[in-house]
Design a protein around this motif. Structure first.
Motif, PDB file in Angstrom:
ATOM      1  N   SER A 279      38.725  22.596 -23.206  1.00 50.52           N
ATOM      2  CA  SER A 279      37.808  21.474 -23.040  1.00 50.52           C
ATOM      3  C   SER A 279      36.418  21.848 -23.525  1.00 50.52           C
ATOM      4  CB  SER A 279      37.752  21.041 -21.569  1.00 50.52           C
ATOM      5  OG  SER A 279      37.285  22.126 -20.774  1.00 50.52           O
ATOM      6  N   SER A 280      36.094  23.104 -23.460  1.00 51.50           N
ATOM      7  CA  SER A 280      34.806  23.581 -23.960  1.00 51.50           C
ATOM      8  C   SER A 280      34.939  25.063 -24.290  1.00 51.50           C
ATOM      9  CB  SER A 280      33.692  23.378 -22.927  1.00 51.50           C
ATOM     10  OG  SER A 280      33.919  24.186 -21.795  1.00 51.50           O
TER      11      SER A 280
ATOM     12  N   GLY B 252      36.723  24.903 -14.618  1.00 50.48           N
ATOM     13  CA  GLY B 252      35.616  25.843 -14.526  1.00 50.48           C
ATOM     14  C   GLY B 252      36.026  27.272 -14.776  1.00 50.48           C
TER      15      GLY B 252
ATOM     16  N   VAL C   4      31.472  21.467 -26.879  1.00 56.92           N
ATOM     17  CA  VAL C   4      32.445  20.682 -26.114  1.00 56.92           C
ATOM     18  C   VAL C   4      33.209  19.674 -26.965  1.00 56.92           C
ATOM     19  CG1 VAL C   4      31.189  20.924 -23.959  1.00 56.92           C
ATOM     20  CG2 VAL C   4      30.720  18.979 -25.426  1.00 56.92           C
TER      21      VAL C   4
ATOM     22  N   TYR D 298      28.818  34.139 -25.442  1.00 59.92           N
ATOM     23  CA  TYR D 298      27.906  34.969 -24.676  1.00 59.92           C
ATOM     24  C   TYR D 298      27.552  36.211 -25.482  1.00 59.92           C
ATOM     25  CZ  TYR D 298      29.199  32.427 -20.367  1.00 59.92           C
ATOM     26  OH  TYR D 298      29.400  31.474 -19.407  1.00 59.92           O
TER      27      TYR D 298
ATOM     28  N   PHE E   8      38.046  34.848 -21.239  1.00 58.27           N
ATOM     29  CA  PHE E   8      37.244  35.519 -22.254  1.00 58.27           C
ATOM     30  C   PHE E   8      38.108  36.168 -23.324  1.00 58.27           C
ATOM     31  CE2 PHE E   8      32.791  35.600 -20.900  1.00 58.27           C
ATOM     32  CZ  PHE E   8      32.884  35.125 -19.607  1.00 58.27           C
TER      33      PHE E   8
ATOM     34  N   THR F 254      27.131  26.400 -25.568  1.00 59.43           N
ATOM     35  CA  THR F 254      28.381  25.757 -25.147  1.00 59.43           C
ATOM     36  C   THR F 254      28.705  24.658 -26.154  1.00 59.43           C
ATOM     37  OG1 THR F 254      27.884  26.135 -22.806  1.00 59.43           O
ATOM     38  CG2 THR F 254      29.549  24.474 -23.328  1.00 59.43           C
TER      39      THR F 254
ATOM     40  N   ASN G 186      31.097  24.223 -17.712  1.00 67.51           N
ATOM     41  CA  ASN G 186      30.616  24.918 -16.529  1.00 67.51           C
ATOM     42  C   ASN G 186      29.847  26.152 -16.986  1.00 67.51           C
ATOM     43  OD1 ASN G 186      30.347  25.481 -13.818  1.00 67.51           O
ATOM     44  ND2 ASN G 186      32.194  26.736 -13.782  1.00 67.51           N
TER      45      ASN G 186
ATOM     46  N   GLN H 132      32.439  28.630 -24.925  1.00 65.09           N
ATOM     47  CA  GLN H 132      31.106  29.209 -24.800  1.00 65.09           C
ATOM     48  C   GLN H 132      31.051  30.548 -25.533  1.00 65.09           C
ATOM     49  OE1 GLN H 132      30.539  29.403 -20.546  1.00 65.09           O
ATOM     50  NE2 GLN H 132      30.206  27.204 -20.368  1.00 65.09           N
TER      51      GLN H 132
ATOM     52  N   TYR I 120      34.523  39.196 -11.769  1.00 74.17           N
ATOM     53  CA  TYR I 120      35.231  39.581 -12.987  1.00 74.17           C
ATOM     54  C   TYR I 120      35.305  41.107 -13.063  1.00 74.17           C
ATOM     55  CZ  TYR I 120      34.990  34.924 -15.203  1.00 74.17           C
ATOM     56  OH  TYR I 120      35.146  33.591 -15.522  1.00 74.17           O
TER      57      TYR I 120
ATOM     58  N   LEU J  34      30.905  37.664 -26.938  1.00 76.97           N
ATOM     59  CA  LEU J  34      32.115  37.212 -26.249  1.00 76.97           C
ATOM     60  C   LEU J  34      32.263  35.717 -26.381  1.00 76.97           C
ATOM     61  CD1 LEU J  34      31.404  39.213 -22.995  1.00 76.97           C
ATOM     62  CD2 LEU J  34      33.410  39.614 -24.419  1.00 76.97           C
TER      63      LEU J  34
ATOM     64  N   LEU K  93      36.878  30.348 -16.749  1.00 76.42           N
ATOM     65  CA  LEU K  93      36.673  30.799 -18.117  1.00 76.42           C
ATOM     66  C   LEU K  93      37.617  31.937 -18.449  1.00 76.42           C
ATOM     67  CD1 LEU K  93      32.802  30.942 -18.626  1.00 76.42           C
ATOM     68  CD2 LEU K  93      34.400  29.277 -19.559  1.00 76.42           C
TER      69      LEU K  93
ATOM     70  N   PRO L  75      26.876  39.401 -19.253  1.00 72.00           N
ATOM     71  CA  PRO L  75      26.830  38.481 -20.386  1.00 72.00           C
ATOM     72  C   PRO L  75      25.803  37.381 -20.157  1.00 72.00           C
ATOM     73  CG  PRO L  75      29.098  38.864 -19.653  1.00 72.00           C
ATOM     74  CD  PRO L  75      28.202  39.431 -18.606  1.00 72.00           C
TER      75      PRO L  75
ATOM     76  N   LEU M 105      24.636  33.579 -21.602  1.00 78.59           N
ATOM     77  CA  LEU M 105      25.126  32.442 -22.370  1.00 78.59           C
ATOM     78  C   LEU M 105      24.228  32.145 -23.574  1.00 78.59           C
ATOM     79  CD1 LEU M 105      27.170  30.045 -22.496  1.00 78.59           C
ATOM     80  CD2 LEU M 105      25.457  28.712 -21.233  1.00 78.59           C
TER      81      LEU M 105
END
Lengths: 118, 114
Positions: free
Chosen positions: B30-31, B100, B50, B35, B104, B48, A105, B33, A35, B88, B102, B43, B45
């Motif tokens: 779908s989910s 998978g 969902v 941070y 931000f 999460t 994930n 998160q 990133y 974030l 992400l 960052p 976590l």
């Protein structure tokens, strides 16, 4: 469990020079991400590897950026030649790519490599 | 195009106050998160979520996922100086090669003053 290792932590170069960053993910994590985080912004995905194959590099400026993960473990991100706007923190992250049933994930990030281009 | 919009971008409050950070999108995830990032670190976590409408609590932090899975909020009760940092939100799309990945938001910089 050891975290995601990145080096160098800091790098200062002049524009048009080249630079390389290294990342060693958490052992057993199949997926590795690079990133770019510009000051004051959220991270932007540059490239995603699944083992040693590229899953997504749609936002990687391929004229100057390259990345590889030859043995499916550690990875290198290279910038050549660097521009002033490449000044940013380059974050590496890894994850166990989950199944759809898992629902999400989870990424573990390294501390990042801060690049300053003069 | 910024898929995830966070607000406010900056928040400066006194210790003991409450605050809410919002994360909004026109896209379905779908989910989602949350941070927290401290200077010089990556960052980390926090949570999460969902399920649409889901609420999760982590000590003084309360996270909510919108019913339509397009938005989320983070509420902190009785903020402490140790809560200072960049918050974030990140959304994940489901299916295909984008699984998978992400995306931000731009982050909310929170400063809690003693």
């Amino acid at each position: 469990e050891a975290g995601v290792a990145q080096s160098p932590r800091y790098k200062i170069i002049e524009k048009r020079q080249s630079v390389a960053f290294w990342c060693n993910p958490i052992s057993g994590h199949a997926t590795l991400y690079w990133y770019q985080q510009i000051l004051g912004q959220g991270p932007k995905l540059l490239i995603q590897f699944q083992n040693n194959g590229v899953v997504d590099d749609s936002q990687l400026p391929k004229d100057r950026f390259s990345a590889e993960r030859l043995k499916g473990v550690d990875s290198t991100l290279k910038i050549q030649p660097a521009k002033l706007e490449d000044s940013a923190v380059y974050l590496c992250a890894s994850s166990l790519i989950g199944t759809k049933a898992a629902g999400a994930n989870v990424l573990t990030f390294g501390a990042g490599s801060r690049l300053t281009v003069l | 195009t910024q898929l995830l919009e966070q607000s406010p971008q900056f928040l400066s409050i006194q210790e003991g106050e409450n605050l809410t950070v919002y994360c909004n999108s026109s896209s379905v995830f779908s989910s989602l998160q949350w941070y927290r990032q401290e200077p010089g670190e990556g960052p980390v976590l926090l949570v999460t979520v969902v399920t649409g409408g889901e609420v999760k609590k982590l000590k003084r932090l309360t996270f909510q996922f919108g019913d339509a899975r397009k938005d989320s909020s983070l509420h902190i009760t009785a903020a402490q100086t140790g809560d200072t940092g960049l918050y974030l939100c990140a959304g994940a799309r489901a299916g295909g090669t984008s699984y998978g990945k992400l995306t931000f938001g731009q982050g909310t910089i929170l400063t809690v003053h003693p």
